[in-house]
Design a protein around this motif. Structure first.
Motif, PDB file in Angstrom:
ATOM      1  N   LYS A   5      -7.860 -15.439   7.713  1.00 26.22           N
ATOM      2  CA  LYS A   5      -9.189 -16.078   7.672  1.00 26.22           C
ATOM      3  C   LYS A   5      -9.220 -17.466   8.311  1.00 26.22           C
ATOM      4  O   LYS A   5      -8.286 -18.220   8.218  1.00 26.22           O
ATOM      5  CB  LYS A   5      -9.663 -16.212   6.216  1.00 26.22           C
ATOM      6  N   GLN A  23     -27.181  -8.853   1.227  1.00 27.92           N
ATOM      7  CA  GLN A  23     -25.782  -8.464   1.071  1.00 27.92           C
ATOM      8  C   GLN A  23     -25.290  -7.581   2.215  1.00 27.92           C
ATOM      9  O   GLN A  23     -24.133  -7.226   2.279  1.00 27.92           O
ATOM     10  CB  GLN A  23     -25.554  -7.778  -0.289  1.00 27.92           C
ATOM     11  N   ASP A  24     -26.168  -7.273   3.146  1.00 32.22           N
ATOM     12  CA  ASP A  24     -25.768  -6.451   4.275  1.00 32.22           C
ATOM     13  C   ASP A  24     -25.416  -7.391   5.446  1.00 32.22           C
ATOM     14  O   ASP A  24     -26.258  -8.160   5.908  1.00 32.22           O
ATOM     15  CB  ASP A  24     -26.955  -5.534   4.609  1.00 32.22           C
ATOM     16  N   HIS A  25     -24.160  -7.319   5.922  1.00 32.27           N
ATOM     17  CA  HIS A  25     -23.743  -8.291   6.935  1.00 32.27           C
ATOM     18  C   HIS A  25     -24.527  -8.177   8.237  1.00 32.27           C
ATOM     19  O   HIS A  25     -24.849  -9.171   8.874  1.00 32.27           O
ATOM     20  CB  HIS A  25     -22.230  -8.214   7.185  1.00 32.27           C
ATOM     21  N   GLN A  56     -18.401  -8.611   7.776  1.00 30.90           N
ATOM     22  CA  GLN A  56     -18.660  -8.317   6.371  1.00 30.90           C
ATOM     23  C   GLN A  56     -19.362  -9.474   5.681  1.00 30.90           C
ATOM     24  O   GLN A  56     -19.371 -10.599   6.187  1.00 30.90           O
ATOM     25  CB  GLN A  56     -17.362  -7.990   5.636  1.00 30.90           C
ATOM     26  N   LEU A  57     -19.949  -9.150   4.555  1.00 30.93           N
ATOM     27  CA  LEU A  57     -20.616 -10.169   3.751  1.00 30.93           C
ATOM     28  C   LEU A  57     -20.224  -9.925   2.304  1.00 30.93           C
ATOM     29  O   LEU A  57     -20.607  -8.922   1.699  1.00 30.93           O
ATOM     30  CB  LEU A  57     -22.141 -10.056   3.929  1.00 30.93           C
ATOM     31  N   THR A  58     -19.404 -10.814   1.785  1.00 28.25           N
ATOM     32  CA  THR A  58     -18.965 -10.667   0.396  1.00 28.25           C
ATOM     33  C   THR A  58     -19.068 -12.009  -0.291  1.00 28.25           C
ATOM     34  O   THR A  58     -18.606 -13.011   0.249  1.00 28.25           O
ATOM     35  CB  THR A  58     -17.476 -10.227   0.329  1.00 28.25           C
ATOM     36  N   ASN A  59     -19.634 -12.022  -1.478  1.00 30.53           N
ATOM     37  CA  ASN A  59     -19.783 -13.256  -2.256  1.00 30.53           C
ATOM     38  C   ASN A  59     -20.362 -14.397  -1.427  1.00 30.53           C
ATOM     39  O   ASN A  59     -19.854 -15.524  -1.435  1.00 30.53           O
ATOM     40  CB  ASN A  59     -18.437 -13.723  -2.824  1.00 30.53           C
ATOM     41  N   ASN A  60     -21.387 -14.062  -0.683  1.00 28.52           N
ATOM     42  CA  ASN A  60     -22.062 -15.072   0.140  1.00 28.52           C
ATOM     43  C   ASN A  60     -21.231 -15.600   1.300  1.00 28.52           C
ATOM     44  O   ASN A  60     -21.561 -16.620   1.888  1.00 28.52           O
ATOM     45  CB  ASN A  60     -22.502 -16.278  -0.702  1.00 28.52           C
ATOM     46  N   LEU A  62     -20.126 -14.800   4.895  1.00 32.31           N
ATOM     47  CA  LEU A  62     -20.354 -13.908   6.029  1.00 32.31           C
ATOM     48  C   LEU A  62     -19.203 -14.081   7.023  1.00 32.31           C
ATOM     49  O   LEU A  62     -18.912 -15.194   7.460  1.00 32.31           O
ATOM     50  CB  LEU A  62     -21.688 -14.263   6.707  1.00 32.31           C
TER      51      LEU A  62
END
Ligand code: ADP
Ligand code: MG
Length: 494
Positions: A5, A23-25, A56-60, A62
């Motif tokens: 990352k 929540q959809d990237h 992806q988009l996870t826990n805000n 992106l």
């Protein structure tokens, strides 16, 4: 595929509600793009935003994929504010962006993605408490861990390439970093000509101390900033506070001490700070462009103290070090070139490492933006252009030419540069254009100011100082200025 990352444009609060978080990237990124497009213009949008792939988009958070390292640096350099704004609007105040970088090995193997640990950004955000950069002296917290060292994390020992030219200084630096204040290298003074790695080395010592001794308070400052802040402190009646912030350091790093020459009052203060720190077993690290015996305008008692510790010089890089520098720096950007190109660069760019870096950056630009193959021919052209005219000392350009070049570079209109807007996306290029005009035209500051929409002439000298200061502490900014100077060179050859 390796998936690591990379630090991101972490987002600051805005007025937009968090209800808009998606929540959809793909959808989130599409929304970001719709906000970015009008802010950057179509051409920049196509070059810098269309190639990005949302992952992806996870826990805000992106995650977006960019084609290479250079691309990432460019985005962070030029569009960070626009990206931040878009992310806040789409994901809300806790939104974050992470980059995933495709590293093209150019050797037939599959590209892979590379990210850098995210905590760099997080740490920076948790400790923006003490500012001693620029002209401001603001102390809002006394907490030991929250001491902002003002170091640039890019300068490390890992990327300070070792060679005959710097072996001794590097080893001494590592020794200082392991036991700051407890070696005989105190003070530690490193000196050399321009662009040979002084700033890199002394900052690497600071960063290494920070890594090994997390509670150690380190302060890095250039002598020019020291002088400027001292002058401000005198005006504001805050000299005691000014001195106190330096006296609290466990390690004080002062870059380019030669600029203290002739500045008697600042020297006097530095002398007292030096004594205080040294008597208390604190580490002092300095750089200068010459040996103490050749320094002009420095008080004898200060010079005699410099001799208490170790004074080591950095030599111009030898051929093997130059080879290592070219290879390492290109590879770090995910670019791999044939041996004959590396050899050509090492043979022909010999004067200093900064010039070598300008050549490498220009080649990277050709590769990344121009999609050019990095052939020997191209290397020859770039070296011919950059090395003969690196310093661009001739003042042969007009203000209009420079404005045009900078505006085109940023995909702006010249009128944007002349406006009074303080938006960073306009203010930064404007400041750079002013600096280049002051350097490379015959025009006086007054004339330049009048051609920038009738501004006050002090704006020009302010811009020059700001650009020079930023170049000293911000590596990618310095590269950008180098790239713009290279563009000017091209202009001249046309
Ligand atoms: P100085 O302070 O002596 O003018 P800098 O420290 O600013 O020089 O170095 C100029 C550029 O060259 C910087 O970008 C620095 O990172 C790079 N550089 C200098 N020495 C080395 C080295 N040994 N390995 C890698 N990069 C280097
Ligand atoms: Mg320097």
């Amino acid at each position: 595929m390796i998936d690591l990352k990379k630090p991101s444009a972490t987002v600051e609060p805005s007025s937009v509600s968090e209800a808009s978080i998606k929540q959809d990237h793909n959808a989130a990124w599409r929304q970001c793009l719709s906000l970015i497009m009008p802010a950057v213009g179509e051409q920049a949008f196509q070059t810098w935003f269309q190639p990005i792939v949302p992952l992806q988009l996870t826990n805000n958070v992106l995650v977006i994929q960019v084609p290479n390292h250079f691309f990432y640096e460019w985005l962070e350099e030029h569009y960070v504010h626009i990206l931040k704004r878009a992310i806040v609007q789409v994901l809300g105040v806790h939104g974050k962006l992470e980059y995933s970088i495709v590293v093209d090995q150019n050797n037939g193997r599959q590209p892979y993605t590379l990210n850098i640990p995210q905590n760099i950004q997080a740490t920076t955000l948790q400790r923006p408490v003490r500012q001693i950069t620029g002209h401001s002296v603001a102390v809002t917290s006394e907490s030991k861990e929250l001491f902002d060292s003002n170091l640039n994390p890019r300068y490390t020992f890992d990327n300070f390439i070792e060679g005959e030219c710097n072996r001794l200084a590097r080893a001494a630096g590592i020794s200082v970093a392991s036991k700051p204040g407890f070696t005989s290298f105190n003070p530690f003074l490193v000196y050399s000509g321009f662009g040979l790695g002084k700033t890199h080395l002394i900052q690497a010592i600071g960063n290494e101390i920070k890594r090994l001794h997390p509670y150690h308070q380190i302060l890095y400052i250039t002598s020019e900033d020291f002088i400027a802040q001292f002058v401000d402190a005198v005006k504001l009646g805050e000299v005691r506070r000014f001195v106190a912030q330096f006296q609290r350091a466990d390690t004080l790093i002062i870059d380019d001490v030669q600029f203290f020459g002739g500045k008697d009052k600042s020297q006097e203060q530095f002398f007292h700070i030096f004594n205080h720190l040294h008597q208390n077993g604190k580490q002092i690290i300095m750089s200068s462009d010459c040996a103490p015996k050749d320094m002009k305008g420095l008080m004898e008692r200060l010079l005699s103290r410099f001799k208490w510790g170790a004074t080591i010089d950095l030599q111009a890089p030898d051929y093997h070090t130059r080879i290592a520098i070219v290879q390492t720096k290109l590879n770090a950007q995910g670019i791999y070139v044939p041996d004959n190109v590396v050899d050509y660069l090492a043979q022909h760019v010999t004067d200093n490492i900064r010039t070598l870096e300008s050549v490498i950056t220009t080649l990277a630009l050709h590769y990344t933006i121009g999609k050019a193959e990095l052939t020997l021919e191209l290397a020859k052209t770039v070296v011919a252009k950059l090395c003969h005219t690196e310093q661009l000392t001739e003042k042969r350009f007009t203000v209009a030419q420079i404005q045009q070049m900078v505006a085109e570079h940023y995909y702006l209109k010249v009128s944007d540069l002349l406006s009074a807007s303080r938006k960073p996306e306009l203010a930064t290029p404007r400041q750079i254009a002013m600096y280049l005009c002051a350097q490379y035209t015959e025009a006086s500051n007054k004339m330049i100011a009048s051609q920038f929409g009738g501004k006050d002439q002090s704006t020009i000298s302010h811009a020059c100082k700001a650009v020079q200061r930023k170049m000293q502490t911000d590596e990618s900014y310095k590269k950008l200025i180098g790239a713009l100077k290279a563009k000017l060179n091209n202009l001249r050859q046309e």
